[in-house]
Design an enzyme around this catalytic site. Structure first.
Site, PDB file in Angstrom:
ATOM      1  N   LYS A 109       1.625   3.923  -3.088  1.00 43.96           N
ATOM      2  CA  LYS A 109       1.189   5.255  -2.713  1.00 43.96           C
ATOM      3  C   LYS A 109       2.348   6.190  -3.070  1.00 43.96           C
ATOM      4  CE  LYS A 109      -2.369   6.942  -1.472  1.00 43.96           C
ATOM      5  NZ  LYS A 109      -3.393   7.673  -1.962  1.00 43.96           N
ATOM      6  N   TYR A 123       0.915  -1.347  -0.066  1.00 47.94           N
ATOM      7  CA  TYR A 123      -0.199   0.091   0.001  1.00 47.94           C
ATOM      8  C   TYR A 123       0.857   1.073   0.055  1.00 47.94           C
ATOM      9  CZ  TYR A 123      -2.688   3.953   2.114  1.00 47.94           C
ATOM     10  OH  TYR A 123      -3.264   4.969   2.522  1.00 47.94           O
TER      11      TYR A 123
END
Length: 494
Positions: free
Chosen positions: A241, A237
């Protein structure tokens, strides 16, 4: 352009919001509509097959939510017509070029009309499969940039990231950009195009070898974790990002891009009412399962500062940035959290949580009351694994040696095995955050807040130092989380 107050900033403006059915995005939509009914239009990009499906999603997942009750009461019988006059759902997908908007004329109209883009679309699953996380968190930013580049009246792009792209084991993390070609730990070269090619090649290998969908999913999750670790990030994640931020940084000189990095987001503090939340956020996984008695051990340094920020404060900070960010400046990254202005330690939070469940115990589906004990925190992963061996692994092995001759034996074994697997899985995902000694600098955000007018300090309060954390957890956050959990359990039984 002159800086305007927050209400004036949105008057007669058109705003495009991606990931519009996300938790924070819904609050942003509500706040803009409540703050400035004179906003021209809110384009809400949602994942849907067609316009009819998009309208239905916005109606059921946004418009009908309790957070819109203040607006519903204000406009009463006219609320629906007023809402649809302002809100225009868009069927699309950020993982596709042009956001997957099939109607070329509509896409052109949006590009001509849009003044502000708020890019919030993301998959926030820490253990997401790599191909999915890349498509949404990284390539979604690229597609947003391509779309924004063709917007003729664009004033600002706000990219919502996460403070945890900037996480080390200890120290103060500054509001500095991440650059491509550089891994977070500085030990490897990072090329986003090579990562895309690597992912494609792995998928081709799996398909060529006739791997099942389950095998593909498991393998891509494993690869995501491996690639993140290779380049110095905690999980797929934050890694994907971070790569999205890198793509945005490369366009900063030609597009008015600003990035906000919130820390761990919790339920609303005050607006539109206290304690509203959707989904179990990072700390809520521990809170809910501790309260249910299914998470008895956790790797945590009780002296670690837990950096959290209520969701409505995040929204207010976003509105502050949109309204007050000086265009053309070198400063374009704003971190917001609690660790620098009003820190709370994990030990303090855990004691408040213990106090809450001691007073208001969780009641299971069969009416059984869960009596919690003091939290069992282990300061290192090594001590955590040792404790798991003692309390779970060895008893499980003993049970297998004796044999599972009765239904009761098998029931006890399966229950203990599920608890063991779940505890280890949760610990391995979250330990980088619960043992970390990181603090997130927010000097630029504080400086921006200093520019806010007295009126706007009341309209968009985003100073965390006034929050009483014990009171917030006891009276607002934990009740909100458990209320959400109860609703989800009820819905699952229907």
């Amino acid at each position: 352009m002159e800086l305007a107050g927050v209400a004036e900033r949105f008057h007669s403006r058109t705003v495009l919001i991606t990931g519009a059915t996300g938790f924070i995005a819904k609050l942003l939509v509500e706040k803009i509509l409540r703050l400035q009914p004179g906003v021209k239009r809110l384009y809400l990009l949602v994942r849907a097959a067609d316009q009819v499906s998009a309208n239905r999603r916005v109606e059921s997942e946004i418009m009908q939510l309790p957070i819109f009750q203040p607006l519903r009461e204000k406009y009463q019988t006219h609320f629906s017509s007023w809402f649809w006059d302002k809100v225009f759902p868009l069927a699309g997908d950020v993982s596709l070029k042009n956001f997957g908007i099939g109607d070329a004329r509509l896409a052109e109209d949006i590009r001509k009309e849009t003044n502000i883009i708020v890019h919030m679309a993301a998959t926030v699953n820490f253990a997401e499969r790599y191909d999915t996380a890349l498509a949404i968190n990284t390539m979604g930013v690229k597609h947003m940039i391509d779309f924004a580049s063709k917007c003729t009246n664009l004033e600002l792009v706000l990219l919502v990231s996460t403070a945890y792209v900037n996480l080390m084991k200890q120290g103060i993390m500054m509001e500095k950009p991440l650059q491509q070609w550089r891994s977070y730990d500085g030990r490897s070269d990072l090329d986003i195009s090579e990562e895309m090619a690597f992912k494609d090649e792995k998928l081709k290998e799996l398909v060529y070898n006739n791997a099942s969908e389950r095998t593909i999913r498991h393998t891509m999750k494993k690869i995501g974790a491996q690639r993140a670790k290779k380049f110095g990030w905690a999980n797929a994640y934050v890694f994907t990002k971070a790569m999205g931020e890198m793509l945005a940084y490369e366009q900063n000189s030609r597009l008015p891009i600003v990035i906000i990095r919130p820390s761990a987001t919790t339920s609303t503090w005050k607006e539109p009412f206290p304690g509203w939340i959707e989904g179990a956020k990072a700390i809520d996984t521990w809170i809910t399962n501790y309260g249910k008695g299914t998470l008895k051990f956790f790797p945590t340094d009780v002296a670690t500062v837990i950096d959290i920020v209520p969701a409505d404060i995040v929204v207010n900070a976003m509105l502050c940035i949109i309204s007050y960010h000086p265009q053309g400046t070198a400063d374009f990254i704003y971190q917001i959290g609690s660790s620098m202005s009003n820190p709370i330690k994990l030990g303090q939070m855990s004691q408040t949580t213990y106090k809450y469940f001691s007073q208001i115990p969780f009641v299971g589906a069969k009416g059984d009351v869960v009596k919690v004990k003091q939290p069992n925190f282990l300061a290192t992963m090594a001590s955590f694994y040792e404790t798991m061996d003692k309390h779970y692994k060895m008893p499980l092995q003993d049970m297998l040696r004796r044999g599972l001759s009765t239904t009761e034996d098998r029931h006890i074994y399966n229950h203990l095995k599920r608890e063991y697997d779940f505890t280890v899985a949760v610990a391995e995902v979250y330990w980088p955050f619960t043992i970390s000694k990181t603090r997130f600098d927010d000097s630029k955000m504080q400086n921006l807040m200093g520019m806010v007018t007295e009126r706007d300090r009341e309209l968009i309060p985003c100073n965390i130092k006034f929050i009483n954390w014990d009171k917030y957890f006891m009276e607002t956050h934990i009740p909100g989380v458990m209320d959400y959990e109860s609703r989800e359990l009820t819905r699952a039984r229907l």
